[in-house]
Write a protein that holds these residues in place. Sequence first.
Motif, PDB file in Angstrom:
ATOM      1  N   SER A  80      19.635 -22.065 -44.719  1.00  0.00           N
ATOM      2  CA  SER A  80      19.738 -23.171 -45.669  1.00  0.00           C
ATOM      3  C   SER A  80      18.931 -24.368 -45.192  1.00  0.00           C
ATOM      4  O   SER A  80      18.241 -25.032 -45.982  1.00  0.00           O
ATOM      5  CB  SER A  80      21.203 -23.570 -45.864  1.00  0.00           C
ATOM      6  N   THR A  81      18.989 -24.646 -43.897  1.00  0.00           N
ATOM      7  CA  THR A  81      18.210 -25.752 -43.341  1.00  0.00           C
ATOM      8  C   THR A  81      16.714 -25.501 -43.506  1.00  0.00           C
ATOM      9  O   THR A  81      15.947 -26.390 -43.898  1.00  0.00           O
ATOM     10  CB  THR A  81      18.541 -25.943 -41.844  1.00  0.00           C
ATOM     11  N   LEU A  82      16.287 -24.267 -43.219  1.00  0.00           N
ATOM     12  CA  LEU A  82      14.872 -23.920 -43.353  1.00  0.00           C
ATOM     13  C   LEU A  82      14.407 -24.073 -44.799  1.00  0.00           C
ATOM     14  O   LEU A  82      13.317 -24.600 -45.069  1.00  0.00           O
ATOM     15  CB  LEU A  82      14.653 -22.482 -42.885  1.00  0.00           C
ATOM     16  N   THR A 116      16.665 -26.693 -53.071  1.00  0.00           N
ATOM     17  CA  THR A 116      17.617 -27.481 -52.283  1.00  0.00           C
ATOM     18  C   THR A 116      19.039 -27.243 -52.751  1.00  0.00           C
ATOM     19  O   THR A 116      19.965 -27.076 -51.939  1.00  0.00           O
ATOM     20  CB  THR A 116      17.278 -28.973 -52.379  1.00  0.00           C
ATOM     21  N   VAL A 117      19.243 -27.216 -54.064  1.00  0.00           N
ATOM     22  CA  VAL A 117      20.580 -26.957 -54.604  1.00  0.00           C
ATOM     23  C   VAL A 117      21.078 -25.577 -54.180  1.00  0.00           C
ATOM     24  O   VAL A 117      22.229 -25.411 -53.764  1.00  0.00           O
ATOM     25  CB  VAL A 117      20.573 -27.084 -56.143  1.00  0.00           C
ATOM     26  N   LEU A 118      20.203 -24.580 -54.266  1.00  0.00           N
ATOM     27  CA  LEU A 118      20.587 -23.231 -53.855  1.00  0.00           C
ATOM     28  C   LEU A 118      20.934 -23.183 -52.367  1.00  0.00           C
ATOM     29  O   LEU A 118      21.895 -22.522 -51.957  1.00  0.00           O
ATOM     30  CB  LEU A 118      19.455 -22.253 -54.163  1.00  0.00           C
ATOM     31  N   ALA A 119      20.147 -23.882 -51.548  1.00  0.00           N
ATOM     32  CA  ALA A 119      20.402 -23.894 -50.104  1.00  0.00           C
ATOM     33  C   ALA A 119      21.737 -24.565 -49.785  1.00  0.00           C
ATOM     34  O   ALA A 119      22.523 -24.071 -48.970  1.00  0.00           O
ATOM     35  CB  ALA A 119      19.262 -24.615 -49.384  1.00  0.00           C
ATOM     36  N   LEU A 120      21.996 -25.709 -50.431  1.00  0.00           N
ATOM     37  CA  LEU A 120      23.249 -26.426 -50.182  1.00  0.00           C
ATOM     38  C   LEU A 120      24.445 -25.607 -50.672  1.00  0.00           C
ATOM     39  O   LEU A 120      25.490 -25.586 -50.025  1.00  0.00           O
ATOM     40  CB  LEU A 120      23.217 -27.786 -50.875  1.00  0.00           C
ATOM     41  N   ALA A 161      24.577 -22.338 -50.816  1.00  0.00           N
ATOM     42  CA  ALA A 161      24.771 -21.241 -49.864  1.00  0.00           C
ATOM     43  C   ALA A 161      25.465 -21.732 -48.591  1.00  0.00           C
ATOM     44  O   ALA A 161      26.357 -21.064 -48.058  1.00  0.00           O
ATOM     45  CB  ALA A 161      23.424 -20.608 -49.523  1.00  0.00           C
ATOM     46  N   ALA A 162      25.054 -22.907 -48.106  1.00  0.00           N
ATOM     47  CA  ALA A 162      25.666 -23.459 -46.891  1.00  0.00           C
ATOM     48  C   ALA A 162      27.135 -23.788 -47.122  1.00  0.00           C
ATOM     49  O   ALA A 162      27.997 -23.495 -46.286  1.00  0.00           O
ATOM     50  CB  ALA A 162      24.902 -24.705 -46.449  1.00  0.00           C
ATOM     51  N   TYR A 166      14.923 -17.612 -48.519  1.00  0.00           N
ATOM     52  CA  TYR A 166      16.153 -17.473 -49.306  1.00  0.00           C
ATOM     53  C   TYR A 166      16.423 -16.005 -49.634  1.00  0.00           C
ATOM     54  O   TYR A 166      17.570 -15.561 -49.621  1.00  0.00           O
ATOM     55  CB  TYR A 166      16.030 -18.302 -50.586  1.00  0.00           C
ATOM     56  N   LEU A 167      15.374 -15.245 -49.897  1.00  0.00           N
ATOM     57  CA  LEU A 167      15.518 -13.813 -50.172  1.00  0.00           C
ATOM     58  C   LEU A 167      16.147 -13.094 -48.988  1.00  0.00           C
ATOM     59  O   LEU A 167      17.086 -12.299 -49.146  1.00  0.00           O
ATOM     60  CB  LEU A 167      14.153 -13.210 -50.502  1.00  0.00           C
ATOM     61  N   VAL A 168      15.648 -13.354 -47.785  1.00  0.00           N
ATOM     62  CA  VAL A 168      16.194 -12.722 -46.588  1.00  0.00           C
ATOM     63  C   VAL A 168      17.660 -13.114 -46.388  1.00  0.00           C
ATOM     64  O   VAL A 168      18.516 -12.271 -46.092  1.00  0.00           O
ATOM     65  CB  VAL A 168      15.363 -13.102 -45.351  1.00  0.00           C
ATOM     66  N   ALA A 169      17.960 -14.414 -46.584  1.00  0.00           N
ATOM     67  CA  ALA A 169      19.328 -14.892 -46.382  1.00  0.00           C
ATOM     68  C   ALA A 169      20.298 -14.271 -47.384  1.00  0.00           C
ATOM     69  O   ALA A 169      21.409 -13.862 -47.020  1.00  0.00           O
ATOM     70  CB  ALA A 169      19.357 -16.417 -46.503  1.00  0.00           C
ATOM     71  N   VAL A 170      19.898 -14.205 -48.638  1.00  0.00           N
ATOM     72  CA  VAL A 170      20.761 -13.617 -49.669  1.00  0.00           C
ATOM     73  C   VAL A 170      21.006 -12.139 -49.388  1.00  0.00           C
ATOM     74  O   VAL A 170      22.135 -11.647 -49.500  1.00  0.00           O
ATOM     75  CB  VAL A 170      20.127 -13.808 -51.069  1.00  0.00           C
TER      76      VAL A 170
END
Length: 209
Positions: free
Chosen positions: A195-197, A83-87, A89-90, A25-29
């Motif tokens: 997000s999937t990862l 999961t909430v953060l990933a969804l 972001a997606a 998540y750090l890399v994605a953000v």
Amino acid sequence: MTAAVVAGALAGYGIAIPVGAVGAYLVAVTARTGWRTGAGAALGVATADGAYALLAVAGGSALVPVLAPVMTPLRWASALVLTVLALRAAWGALAAYRDGGLASRDDGTALTPARAYITFLGITILNPMTVIYFVALILATGPSAPDTLPDRTAFVLAALLASASWQLFLALGGTLLGRALTGPRGRLGTALASSTLIVVLAVRLVAWG
């Protein structure tokens, strides 16, 4: 004190280097928002690692009976937050792609460095793997664990700095990734993949228990 510094640095890198959901998540953000926000997030993770290192050297075995009853709820809470953060972001990435907004560095969520610091501090504190690691480390070292105030201080500071250096390295990777993927499709693909990862790793966190 040198031994405590080495032990602390090894402990910090030991928990920081395995890239789990928080690292992903750090890399994605960082890829979406840029270096300053990513650095804030990285320091939030490192602060949580340092706090757990402090708890580990201060409490050691005394923490085990306290933490044992709450480990399962903690795992579920951590997985839910990730999961909430990933969804989120997606969903934001899809919305921005439809509006043609993914070609910019920011995905429109106004995540400042300060907010990134607080967010990542919170999700790392919730991550049970961090506290399990540090408590297990102190229990495993037994009599050789740092027992004087200078040694404990050196251990905690070394763990904090080691974690910070690795998290900032991940943020740098996210910055370079964001610069490389300047097209809307590239950014959308990266956002959805990350997000999937994160969701997969969050599910594994619950299944691990």
